[in-house]
Every structure is written in structure tokens, then in C-alpha cells.
Design a protein around this motif. Structure first.
Motif, PDB file in Angstrom:
ATOM      1  N   LEU A 277     -34.161  60.783 -13.460  1.00  0.00           N
ATOM      2  CA  LEU A 277     -34.078  59.446 -12.879  1.00  0.00           C
ATOM      3  C   LEU A 277     -34.374  58.379 -13.917  1.00  0.00           C
ATOM      4  O   LEU A 277     -35.419  58.391 -14.574  1.00  0.00           O
ATOM      5  CB  LEU A 277     -35.063  59.332 -11.713  1.00  0.00           C
ATOM      6  N   SER A 278     -33.459  57.468 -14.070  1.00  0.00           N
ATOM      7  CA  SER A 278     -33.602  56.344 -14.998  1.00  0.00           C
ATOM      8  C   SER A 278     -32.695  55.221 -14.513  1.00  0.00           C
ATOM      9  O   SER A 278     -31.889  55.392 -13.590  1.00  0.00           O
ATOM     10  CB  SER A 278     -33.232  56.757 -16.430  1.00  0.00           C
ATOM     11  N   TRP A 279     -32.830  54.076 -15.148  1.00  0.00           N
ATOM     12  CA  TRP A 279     -32.012  52.941 -14.751  1.00  0.00           C
ATOM     13  C   TRP A 279     -30.537  53.195 -15.026  1.00  0.00           C
ATOM     14  O   TRP A 279     -29.662  52.826 -14.232  1.00  0.00           O
ATOM     15  CB  TRP A 279     -32.481  51.692 -15.475  1.00  0.00           C
ATOM     16  N   SER A 280     -30.231  53.832 -16.147  1.00  0.00           N
ATOM     17  CA  SER A 280     -28.835  54.144 -16.450  1.00  0.00           C
ATOM     18  C   SER A 280     -28.261  55.152 -15.462  1.00  0.00           C
ATOM     19  O   SER A 280     -27.086  55.087 -15.109  1.00  0.00           O
ATOM     20  CB  SER A 280     -28.723  54.687 -17.878  1.00  0.00           C
ATOM     21  N   PHE A 281     -29.084  56.091 -14.997  1.00  0.00           N
ATOM     22  CA  PHE A 281     -28.620  57.069 -14.021  1.00  0.00           C
ATOM     23  C   PHE A 281     -28.253  56.402 -12.703  1.00  0.00           C
ATOM     24  O   PHE A 281     -27.319  56.829 -12.016  1.00  0.00           O
ATOM     25  CB  PHE A 281     -29.706  58.122 -13.790  1.00  0.00           C
ATOM     26  N   VAL A 282     -28.971  55.350 -12.355  1.00  0.00           N
ATOM     27  CA  VAL A 282     -28.714  54.651 -11.090  1.00  0.00           C
ATOM     28  C   VAL A 282     -27.542  53.688 -11.206  1.00  0.00           C
ATOM     29  O   VAL A 282     -26.797  53.488 -10.239  1.00  0.00           O
ATOM     30  CB  VAL A 282     -29.987  53.898 -10.638  1.00  0.00           C
ATOM     31  N   THR A 283     -27.325  53.101 -12.381  1.00  0.00           N
ATOM     32  CA  THR A 283     -26.360  52.008 -12.515  1.00  0.00           C
ATOM     33  C   THR A 283     -25.026  52.420 -13.128  1.00  0.00           C
ATOM     34  O   THR A 283     -24.121  51.585 -13.214  1.00  0.00           O
ATOM     35  CB  THR A 283     -26.959  50.891 -13.366  1.00  0.00           C
ATOM     36  N   GLN A 284     -24.882  53.654 -13.558  1.00  0.00           N
ATOM     37  CA  GLN A 284     -23.612  54.048 -14.142  1.00  0.00           C
ATOM     38  C   GLN A 284     -22.967  55.197 -13.361  1.00  0.00           C
ATOM     39  O   GLN A 284     -23.647  55.954 -12.673  1.00  0.00           O
ATOM     40  CB  GLN A 284     -23.772  54.448 -15.607  1.00  0.00           C
TER      41      GLN A 284
ATOM     42  N   LEU B  80     -24.098  56.197  -9.478  1.00  0.00           N
ATOM     43  CA  LEU B  80     -23.730  54.938  -8.823  1.00  0.00           C
ATOM     44  C   LEU B  80     -22.688  55.166  -7.735  1.00  0.00           C
ATOM     45  O   LEU B  80     -22.777  54.590  -6.650  1.00  0.00           O
ATOM     46  CB  LEU B  80     -23.204  53.945  -9.861  1.00  0.00           C
ATOM     47  N   GLN B  81     -21.696  56.015  -8.018  1.00  0.00           N
ATOM     48  CA  GLN B  81     -20.654  56.260  -7.018  1.00  0.00           C
ATOM     49  C   GLN B  81     -21.228  56.929  -5.775  1.00  0.00           C
ATOM     50  O   GLN B  81     -20.779  56.654  -4.637  1.00  0.00           O
ATOM     51  CB  GLN B  81     -19.533  57.125  -7.617  1.00  0.00           C
ATOM     52  N   ALA B  82     -22.246  57.778  -5.939  1.00  0.00           N
ATOM     53  CA  ALA B  82     -22.850  58.444  -4.792  1.00  0.00           C
ATOM     54  C   ALA B  82     -23.741  57.489  -3.998  1.00  0.00           C
ATOM     55  O   ALA B  82     -23.787  57.547  -2.759  1.00  0.00           O
ATOM     56  CB  ALA B  82     -23.658  59.655  -5.256  1.00  0.00           C
ATOM     57  N   ILE B  83     -24.463  56.607  -4.687  1.00  0.00           N
ATOM     58  CA  ILE B  83     -25.314  55.633  -3.994  1.00  0.00           C
ATOM     59  C   ILE B  83     -24.465  54.689  -3.158  1.00  0.00           C
ATOM     60  O   ILE B  83     -24.751  54.434  -1.972  1.00  0.00           O
ATOM     61  CB  ILE B  83     -26.166  54.853  -5.015  1.00  0.00           C
TER      62      ILE B  83
ATOM     63  N   ASN C  78     -15.206  59.967  -9.291  1.00  0.00           N
ATOM     64  CA  ASN C  78     -14.720  58.611  -9.507  1.00  0.00           C
ATOM     65  C   ASN C  78     -15.423  57.630  -8.573  1.00  0.00           C
ATOM     66  O   ASN C  78     -15.845  57.993  -7.472  1.00  0.00           O
ATOM     67  CB  ASN C  78     -13.209  58.542  -9.282  1.00  0.00           C
ATOM     68  N   PHE C  79     -15.526  56.397  -9.010  1.00  0.00           N
ATOM     69  CA  PHE C  79     -16.130  55.355  -8.190  1.00  0.00           C
ATOM     70  C   PHE C  79     -15.107  54.881  -7.169  1.00  0.00           C
ATOM     71  O   PHE C  79     -14.000  54.459  -7.514  1.00  0.00           O
ATOM     72  CB  PHE C  79     -16.586  54.184  -9.076  1.00  0.00           C
TER      73      PHE C  79
END
Length: 364
Positions: A112-119, A139-142, A299-300
Motif C-alpha cells: 500500500l502506497s500513494w502510487s498504488f492507490v493513484t495509478q 485505481l481501476q479497481a477502486i 484497463n481503467f
């Protein structure tokens, strides 16, 4: 004249008075049970934590029951043994939850990191090194989880609340429609989640064709699971509202519809919101219906009406069950998605508590 002598009243011993074990006897007996069972296991050539704890609890209950029977009597001994059984059952129920949370947090925190959440995560082919490079990201899953769950909540909550209002406030107990709705709600409450996914996929396959994977299809599947929970919880909360409040409103000439909106629903708002959160928590972690209705993709995709959509539970399942060439990276991605899902549920519960506190009726 002789003066009568008055004898002092004698105090008869109380039949219920008995001895009492010291306070330290319970922890001491449990510690001694742990030591005895551990020594026996080591002498037998093996040591297992689960077996050690179970046999220690059994030995403790026997010891505390015998000691209490000798000193305090059978009644107090029964009380201590039953209290020990209740405590053991509580620990047995909480232990898997704590173990699961610890496993998810310990393995997910490293990812878990900011890049993991935002990319956006996925795999790409590197033409220079001729290797398939895995990019961690959720990000696509969130976004997919928020979209599918949000659409399901927007559809299910009004239907569930209005159905509960009809059952409690309008329908008579002998009304056949009321009996039919109650029966269907009871049946839908226990329906397997995979059946809801098959229903939604079949429905949209008939409408748009065989390639019916979409986020909206997954939302419909979640609605099938969410609506009966909202109906049942809202119905119970509405029944807890005192009839005196309704009668006082009717006596003032307030119409039934206004009474329901201003008095009944507002009084039961805290419990209704709690029921809605329970319904959201019930569906946000579902994997089978979303996997069938929305499939999965790296894919997003933020369009719920077109193409497959990824969600956190499906991402965790697919990354762990169908890893890529880098197995460790795929499993780390799965644990990160699981931790994000837990955090999302905690956030929903905190929001629900705040909203319930705000809308709860204030004492005057």
C-alpha cells in the motif's frame, strides 16, 4: 418486684453464606493450565498452538469448577464454569477475525502506497528488455468498486425503504400482497450470491447480447442481494417507533404521509442508516456476482454501461488465483487490494456512524 432479664438476641448463621475463592485464583488456574498442557505436549514430542489453547481452556474449566465446588458450593461453581464457557466462545469467535485482519494488514502494508492507490495497474511489454513488466496499481479497481456499489445503493435504498414503509405503515397483516412481499424478502435474504450474478448476466445477455459484461450489470446483481437486507432492517426499525408518536401526529390533523416523513422516518433514521451500511458492507466485498456480471480487466474503465469493469474483491481474487509471470508481485497486488477493501469498509462505517448521530432524535 423482680426485673425480667432481657437476653441478647442470638444471630443465626446464614445458610447461604459460604467461602469465596481469592480473585487471583482464576488467572492463576489458567496460567497453570497453560503450563501443564505445554509440558505434556513437549513430552509427547510436539507442540501446536491451537491444541495447546483448547486443552488449556478445558483443563482450566475443570480445575476452576472443582476448586469452586469445594470452597464456594455447586451454585457458584456452575456460575464460574458457565462464565468460562461464554468467555471461551467469545475468544473462539474473535480469534479468526483478529487473525484475518492481522494477515491482511501485515501483508498489505508493504504494498500500500500513494502510487498504488493513484495509478492503474497492469502488465506491459518492454521492447528494450523483451520482458513483461508488471505495474502495481489499484485505481481501476477502486473506481469500479465505488461505481458499482454506488449504483447498487442508489437503486436499492429507495426501493427497500419504500417497501418497508408499505409493509409497516400501510399494509394490513392479512393483506395477501404484504404476505407475498414478506415471503419473497425472506427467500431473497438467503439467496446465494452467485445466483444473483447469473440472474444479472442472463438478463443483460437477453437485452444486449452475449457480451453483456458491464458495471451496471454487476450493480443489478448487487441490488438483488442488497434490497432484502434494506427492507428487513428498515422494517424492524420502523416497528420500534412508538405508536403514540403516530397517534399524536394524527390527532393534530397531520396527514399520514407527512407523519411518516417527519415523525416515523426521522425517529428511525439512525437505525435505517445502520441497516443501509450493513447492506453495503454485505455487497461491497462480493466477488462471484461481479466476476460473472462484470468480468475483470486491468484497463481503467469508468463507464458502467460499456465493457468489463474491475473491482477490489475481483482484483484480489484474480491476482491471487491467476498470477502473472511474477507470482510474488501478483500476490502482493492481491493483498494490497484486500487491505484497500478493508479500509473502504471502515470508512463507510465511520461515515454511517457520523450520519446516524446527526440524524438521531435529540433528547429535550
Amino acid at each position: 418486684m423482680t426485673q425480667a432479664t432481657v437476653s441478647a438476641p442470638t444471630t443465626a448463621p446464614l445458610s447461604l453464606t459460604s467461602g469465596r475463592l481469592p480473585r487471583f485464583i482464576e488467572p492463576a488456574a489458567f496460567a497453570a493450565s497453560l503450563v501443564v498442557v505445554a509440558v505434556v505436549q513437549l513430552l509427547l514430542g510436539g507442540f501446536e498452538i491451537a491444541t495447546w489453547l483448547v486443552f488449556s481452556a478445558v483443563l482450566y474449566l475443570i480445575a476452576i469448577g472443582v476448586f469452586s465446588s469445594i470452597v464456594e458450593g455447586r451454585r457458584k461453581a456452575t456460575d464460574r464454569v458457565v462464565r468460562g464457557l461464554v468467555t471461551s466462545a467469545f475468544v473462539l469467535a474473535v480469534a479468526p477475525l483478529i487473525s484475518t485482519l492481522w494477515t491482511v494488514v501485515s501483508k498489505g502494508m508493504g504494498v500500500l502506497s500513494w502510487s498504488f492507490v493513484t495509478q492503474v495497474g497492469g502488465t506491459a511489454f518492454d521492447a528494450d528488455t523483451l520482458e513483461v513488466v508488471a505495474t502495481p496499481g489499484a485505481l481501476q479497481a477502486i473506481v469500479g468498486t465505488l461505481i458499482t456499489t454506488g449504483i447498487a445503493a442508489l437503486i436499492s435504498v429507495p426501493i427497500g425503504i419504500l417497501a418497508a414503509v408499505y409493509l409497516v405503515e400501510y399494509a394490513q397483516p392479512t393483506n395477501p400482497v404484504r404476505r407475498a412481499i414478506t415471503f419473497l424478502v425472506d427467500v431473497m435474504t438467503g439467496i446465494p450470491s452467485i445466483v444473483a450474478g447469473l440472474f444479472a448476466f442472463s438478463l443483460f445477455a437477453l437485452i444486449v447480447g452475449p457480451k453483456a459484461f458491464s458495471g451496471f450489470s454487476a450493480s443489478i446483481a448487487l441490488c438483488v442481494l442488497m434490497i432484502p437486507i434494506v427492507i428487513r432492517s428498515t422494517e424492524e426499525m420502523l416497528r420500534l417507533v412508538p405508536n403514540e408518536l403516530r397517534e399524536a401526529s394524527f390527532a393534530l390533523g397531520v396527514p399520514r404521509s407527512i407523519t411518516i416523513i417527519k415523525i416515523v422516518l426521522r425517529t428511525a433514521a439512525s437505525g435505517i442508516i445502520t441497516g443501509v451500511v450493513l447492506a453495503v458492507a454485505r455487497v461491497v466485498g462480493e466477488t462471484a456476482p461481479i466476476f460473472i456480471a462484470a468480468s475483470f480487466t486491468d484497463n481503467f474503465n469508468a463507464d458502467p454501461f460499456n465493457g468489463p469493469m474491475q473491482t477490489l474483491p475481483v482484483m484480489a481474487y484474480t491476482a491471487y488465483s491467476f498470477p502473472g509471470q511474477d507470482i510474488d508481485a501478483s500476490q502482493a497486488q492481491a493483498w494490497g487490494a484486500a487491505l484497500l477493501l478493508v479500509i473502504l469498509v471502515v470508512i463507510f462505517n465511520l461515515i454511517a456512524r457520523i450520519v446516524a448521530k446527526v440524524f438521531a432524535p435529540k433528547a429535550r
